[in-house]
Design an enzyme around this catalytic site. Structure first.
Site: not given
Ligand code: HMG
Ligand code: MG
Length: 302
Positions: A240, A209, A15
């Protein structure tokens, strides 16, 4: 010193490691990686995330990957869920655990999940409740607990504040993440101390990281506080998408080498782990980010 005798590693390579890869990684390769990791003795694997495919295209095959894994008894499979939509989709894949992820920094919260910290907690609350009602364990991740790419240094009080919010909505375990790898041991210890005001030691893990080469030192500093759970990424894969320049998590191989060298058990077969790292590094056509794997592979061939 209060070193644990056994450590649990959560492998986040599939992931966190792959989410930022620009080249498409087929689901079959991700599945093979998970199989190799579980065969190497990893018992906790963070497989994928149910986030927007527009935001993170590499994780769009989440359901296919989860469906393709031949699950091994004793192994737990976790997935990231940022909201109810993600949780509902994830539930169909029967994860053992979900991860809700918030940030100690307001700016990072906006960039990563498009909402404020307060809004993220509001969004997570029903997800946490639904997961727990369905018997799915809930882990939380706190990003930017020592530094933020947009706001700079983050005070431990902000970490404590977020940990309290996560605890308040029923998040069962919390990860203290140094998202951009800027932390040094004493700063990481302060972030963990702030978290321990809200969570028991048994419910806290480190997620470091390695951007500045500090992650092994930060792991040791956490071990010295008794922390015995860490997220690591095979071959040091990752970064990220919303933390430009941040490299992967500390390599699983490097942490296993550290732990075994200190007489701390992990249940992991380092040789098989190195082979898993080599498999994915070969696919990505890049050298492993693990120093221990590189050294041991050189030794094998000499
Ligand atoms: P948004 O645009 O604010 O969401 O995104 P929305 O609710 O306004 O929806 C907009 C569109 O997104 C819609 O589709 C929804 O259906 C779709 P459209 O009508 O435009 O076709 N949507 C989704 N589709 C699939 N799965 C979902 C989903 N939710 C809405 N769950 C959202 C908000 C959170 C979805 C967006 O910002 C997002 O996906 N962000 C990605 C964040 C991410 O994956 N970051 C990396 C992981 S975190 C990380 O790496 C840190 C960690 O490792 C710890 C560290 O190191 O710090 C954990
Ligand atoms: Mg991370």
């Amino acid at each position: 010193m209060n070193l644990p005798s056994r450590v649990k590693l959560v492998e986040v390579g599939p992931r966190d490691g792959l989410q930022n890869e620009k080249q498409p990684v087929p689901a079959a390769v991700k599945i093979e990686l998970v199989h190799r990791l579980q065969n190497a003795g990893l018992t906790e694997i963070e497989v994928t995330s149910y986030v927007s495919p527009k935001w993170v295209p590499q994780m769009a095959d989440n359901a296919e990957v989860m469906a393709g894994i031949a699950r091994k008894a004793g192994v737990r499979y976790s997935v990231l869920t940022p909201n109810a939509q993600g949780f509902e989709a994830a539930l169909k894949s029967r994860p053992d655990e979900i991860v809700v992820f918030a940030a100690a920094s307001e700016a990072f919260s906006q960039r990563n999940i498009n909402c404020s910290i307060a809004e993220s907690i509001e969004r997570f609350a029903p997800v946490v409740a639904a997961a727990r009602a369905a018997g799915v364990y809930v882990r939380g991740a706190m990003s930017c607990t020592v530094g933020c790419p947009y706001e700079g240094e983050i005070a431990p009080e902000r970490v404590g504040y977020l940990a309290g919010l996560m605890r308040g909505i029923g998040v069962q375990h919390i990860g203290v993440a140094d998202t951009i790898g800027v932390g040094t041991p004493l700063k990481v210890q302060r972030a963990i101390e702030a978290t321990l005001k809200h969570y028991d030691l048994a419910d806290v893990s480190g997620h470091f990281h390695d951007t500045y080469g500090q992650a092994v030192a930060n792991t040791l500093a956490s071990l010295q506080m008794g922390v015995w759970q860490f997220d690591t990424s095979v071959a040091g894969l990752g970064g990220c998408p919303y933390a430009k320049g941040a490299t992967g998590n500390v390599a699983t191989e490097d942490v296993v080498y550290l732990l075994h060298g200190m007489g701390i058990e992990t249940g992991i077969d380092l040789d098989k782990l190195i082979d898993a790292g080599q498999f994915i590094s070969d696919f990505l056509n890049r050298k492993s980010g693990s120093r221990a794997a590189t050294a041991l592979l050189n030794k094998r061939t000499s």
